[in-house]
Write an enzyme that holds these catalytic residues in place. Structure first.
Site, PDB file in Angstrom:
ATOM      1  N   HIS A  41       1.232  -1.437   0.010  1.00 35.92           N
ATOM      2  CA  HIS A  41       0.041   0.116   0.246  1.00 35.92           C
ATOM      3  C   HIS A  41       0.795   1.422  -0.099  1.00 35.92           C
ATOM      4  O   HIS A  41       1.804   1.226   0.237  1.00 35.92           O
ATOM      5  CB  HIS A  41      -1.185  -0.104   1.585  1.00 35.92           C
ATOM      6  CG  HIS A  41      -2.132  -0.501   1.470  1.00 35.92           C
ATOM      7  ND1 HIS A  41      -3.587  -0.806   1.585  1.00 35.92           N
ATOM      8  CD2 HIS A  41      -2.535  -2.354   0.463  1.00 35.92           C
ATOM      9  CE1 HIS A  41      -4.331  -1.235   1.165  1.00 35.92           C
ATOM     10  NE2 HIS A  41      -3.889  -2.227   0.546  1.00 35.92           N
ATOM     11  N   THR A  77       0.252  -4.255  -7.096  1.00 33.63           N
ATOM     12  CA  THR A  77      -0.673  -3.509  -8.430  1.00 33.63           C
ATOM     13  C   THR A  77       0.273  -3.433  -9.622  1.00 33.63           C
ATOM     14  O   THR A  77       1.075  -2.215  -9.632  1.00 33.63           O
ATOM     15  CB  THR A  77      -1.803  -3.076  -8.457  1.00 33.63           C
ATOM     16  OG1 THR A  77      -2.943  -3.262  -7.202  1.00 33.63           O
ATOM     17  CG2 THR A  77      -2.423  -2.381  -9.541  1.00 33.63           C
ATOM     18  N   THR A 108      -5.451  -5.795  -9.345  1.00 36.06           N
ATOM     19  CA  THR A 108      -6.077  -5.842 -10.427  1.00 36.06           C
ATOM     20  C   THR A 108      -5.569  -3.946  -9.992  1.00 36.06           C
ATOM     21  O   THR A 108      -6.131  -2.931 -10.232  1.00 36.06           O
ATOM     22  CB  THR A 108      -8.025  -5.474 -10.428  1.00 36.06           C
ATOM     23  OG1 THR A 108      -8.302  -4.914  -9.420  1.00 36.06           O
ATOM     24  CG2 THR A 108      -8.026  -6.425 -11.822  1.00 36.06           C
ATOM     25  N   GLU A 110      -6.926  -0.402  -5.989  1.00 34.47           N
ATOM     26  CA  GLU A 110      -7.445   0.008  -5.316  1.00 34.47           C
ATOM     27  C   GLU A 110      -7.172   1.658  -5.934  1.00 34.47           C
ATOM     28  O   GLU A 110      -6.388   2.038  -5.692  1.00 34.47           O
ATOM     29  CB  GLU A 110      -7.709  -0.457  -4.177  1.00 34.47           C
ATOM     30  CG  GLU A 110      -8.128  -1.583  -3.572  1.00 34.47           C
ATOM     31  CD  GLU A 110      -7.924  -1.778  -2.148  1.00 34.47           C
ATOM     32  OE1 GLU A 110      -8.647  -2.960  -1.488  1.00 34.47           O
ATOM     33  OE2 GLU A 110      -6.357  -1.712  -1.851  1.00 34.47           O
ATOM     34  N   GLY A 178     -11.362 -12.216  -6.394  1.00 32.17           N
ATOM     35  CA  GLY A 178     -12.566 -11.820  -5.774  1.00 32.17           C
ATOM     36  C   GLY A 178     -13.781 -12.813  -6.009  1.00 32.17           C
ATOM     37  O   GLY A 178     -15.329 -12.586  -5.666  1.00 32.17           O
ATOM     38  N   LYS A 260     -15.658   0.644  -0.802  1.00 33.22           N
ATOM     39  CA  LYS A 260     -14.074   1.073  -0.798  1.00 33.22           C
ATOM     40  C   LYS A 260     -14.170   1.393  -2.165  1.00 33.22           C
ATOM     41  O   LYS A 260     -12.429   2.667  -2.377  1.00 33.22           O
ATOM     42  CB  LYS A 260     -13.506  -0.103  -0.342  1.00 33.22           C
ATOM     43  CG  LYS A 260     -13.938  -0.094   1.206  1.00 33.22           C
ATOM     44  CD  LYS A 260     -13.366  -1.682   2.092  1.00 33.22           C
ATOM     45  CE  LYS A 260     -13.069  -2.867   0.339  1.00 33.22           C
ATOM     46  NZ  LYS A 260     -12.060  -4.052   1.387  1.00 33.22           N
ATOM     47  N   ARG A 284     -15.416 -11.121   9.585  1.00 30.16           N
ATOM     48  CA  ARG A 284     -14.773 -10.819   8.453  1.00 30.16           C
ATOM     49  C   ARG A 284     -13.519 -12.139   9.554  1.00 30.16           C
ATOM     50  O   ARG A 284     -13.333 -12.338   8.118  1.00 30.16           O
ATOM     51  CB  ARG A 284     -14.093 -10.013   8.122  1.00 30.16           C
ATOM     52  CG  ARG A 284     -15.218  -9.577   6.967  1.00 30.16           C
ATOM     53  CD  ARG A 284     -15.434  -9.804   5.683  1.00 30.16           C
ATOM     54  NE  ARG A 284     -14.127 -10.635   4.846  1.00 30.16           N
ATOM     55  CZ  ARG A 284     -13.227  -9.936   4.377  1.00 30.16           C
ATOM     56  NH1 ARG A 284     -12.928  -8.722   3.682  1.00 30.16           N
ATOM     57  NH2 ARG A 284     -12.252 -10.202   3.379  1.00 30.16           N
TER      58      ARG A 284
END
Length: 337
Positions: A41, A77, A108, A110, A178, A260, A284
């Site tokens: 990230h 990514t 892919t 974010e 996903g 998101k 989750r």
């Protein structure tokens, strides 16, 4: 022949500073783990208390201090802020330094990570992001041959590009999915497949794993040649109150993909996540204080066709989790194989 069971550790780069994250990963080698994966990230899910160390620097630091641990991104990514040719060079170098231990996990992308670093325009829909991913994987694989590559794609181009230091066989690519479309692509083109836990049996046994099988069959590959990785979100602690409370930091993961999709500011992400009740956040996760109960829930994923179990523990005291994993969980988990 069925894939062997592997146990991995998820290094939470959004939660821990660089040095602590390295030390935790190094410790996993003596605590029953076979692999360590790291998120990639530019910005964390949370503005307050969040971290975002550079994944590739982390991988080399851990690689130098471990002997057998498999290391990879989950996920990177290679399509927007990273040029795929440079990504291929970086992973080829790590593959030379740590032979047989490096893999590249890709997704892919974010908005959270790409808009802050200069992406101009409206954040692309899935169709374009998936097309970019497929093209980038093709380019990287061509570059890992060590030959000069002239590549004319829709999104990426190279002229006489060559990577001069490449490990034999290139770098394994693990493709995160996903849904069935990308899972089918993973079966067709990936060395590995990555998904995350906590979304209901039908997704795994009814959609993802069948799609991986279908993709493998179309490419005339064996399903068992594909390393099938799942990030298992587990909050295990003998103290049930602590096990529940530990999930709170990771509330952003309980936001829907639609929520998101367009959020590109960690301050806004944190605000949206903190509006969720703890009960929704915990859905989750496998939240357990009994080791047999925890492993019984993990066993479902093995039964659905996953073989590489990467454990993401949400608490701030990761050393406690490593000790509990070694004594309470690892001996029981090995019996699943």
């Amino acid at each position: 022949m069925a894939r062997e069971l592997k146990l991995g550790y998820k290094a939470s780069a959004e939660q821990f500073a660089p040095r602590e994250l390295v030390e935790l990963a190094v410790a996993t080698e003596s605590h029953g783990f076979d692999s360590a994966t790291v998120s990639d990230h530019f910005q964390p899910w949370r503005y307050n208390g969040g971290h975002a160390p550079f994944s590739l620097a982390w991988m080399t630091a851990v690689g130098e201090r471990t002997q057998r641990l498999q290391l990879g991104t989950s996920v990177l990514t290679p399509t927007f802020r990273y040029n795929p040719a440079v990504t291929a060079q970086a992973f080829a170098t790590m593959g030379c330094l740590y032979p047989g231990r490096i893999f590249l996990g890709v997704g892919t992308g974010e908005a959270l990570n790409e808009i802050a670093t200069g992406y101009i325009g409206e954040w692309p829909e899935f169709k374009e992001r998936f097309a970019r991913l497929r093209e980038s994987v093709r380019l990287m694989r061509e570059l890992w041959t060590g030959e000069r590559v002239d590549f004319e794609g829709e999104y990426y181009r190279t002229q006489g590009a060559a990577i001069y230091d490449v490990p034999e066989g290139g770098i394994p690519v693990y493709i995160a999915a996903g849904g069935a479309v990308v899972a089918k692509y993973a079966g067709r083109a990936g060395d590995g497949f990555i998904c995350t836990s906590g979304k209901g049996e039908e997704l795994y046994s009814g959609k993802l794993i069948p799609a991986v099988r279908e993709g493998a069959a179309l490419a005339e590959r064996s399903f068992d040649d594909i390393d099938r990785m799942i990030e298992i979100k587990i909050s295990y602690d003998p103290d049930p109150d602590k096990a529940l409370e530990n999930t709170r930091f990771w509330a952003p993961l309980s936001l829907t993909p639609e929520q998101k999709h367009s959020i590109h500011d960690p301050i806004e992400m944190e605000r949206a996540a903190d509006e969720l009740p703890i009960e929704q956040v915990a859905k989750r996760w496998i939240v357990a204080s009994d080791p047999d109960e925890a492993v019984e829930k993990v066993a479902d994923y093995v039964g659905w066709g996953l073989n590489h179990l990467v454990f993401h523990a949400p608490g701030h005291d990761q050393k406690r989790f490593l000790e509990l994993f070694k004594t309470d969980l690892e001996p029981r988990l090995r019996k699943l194989g």
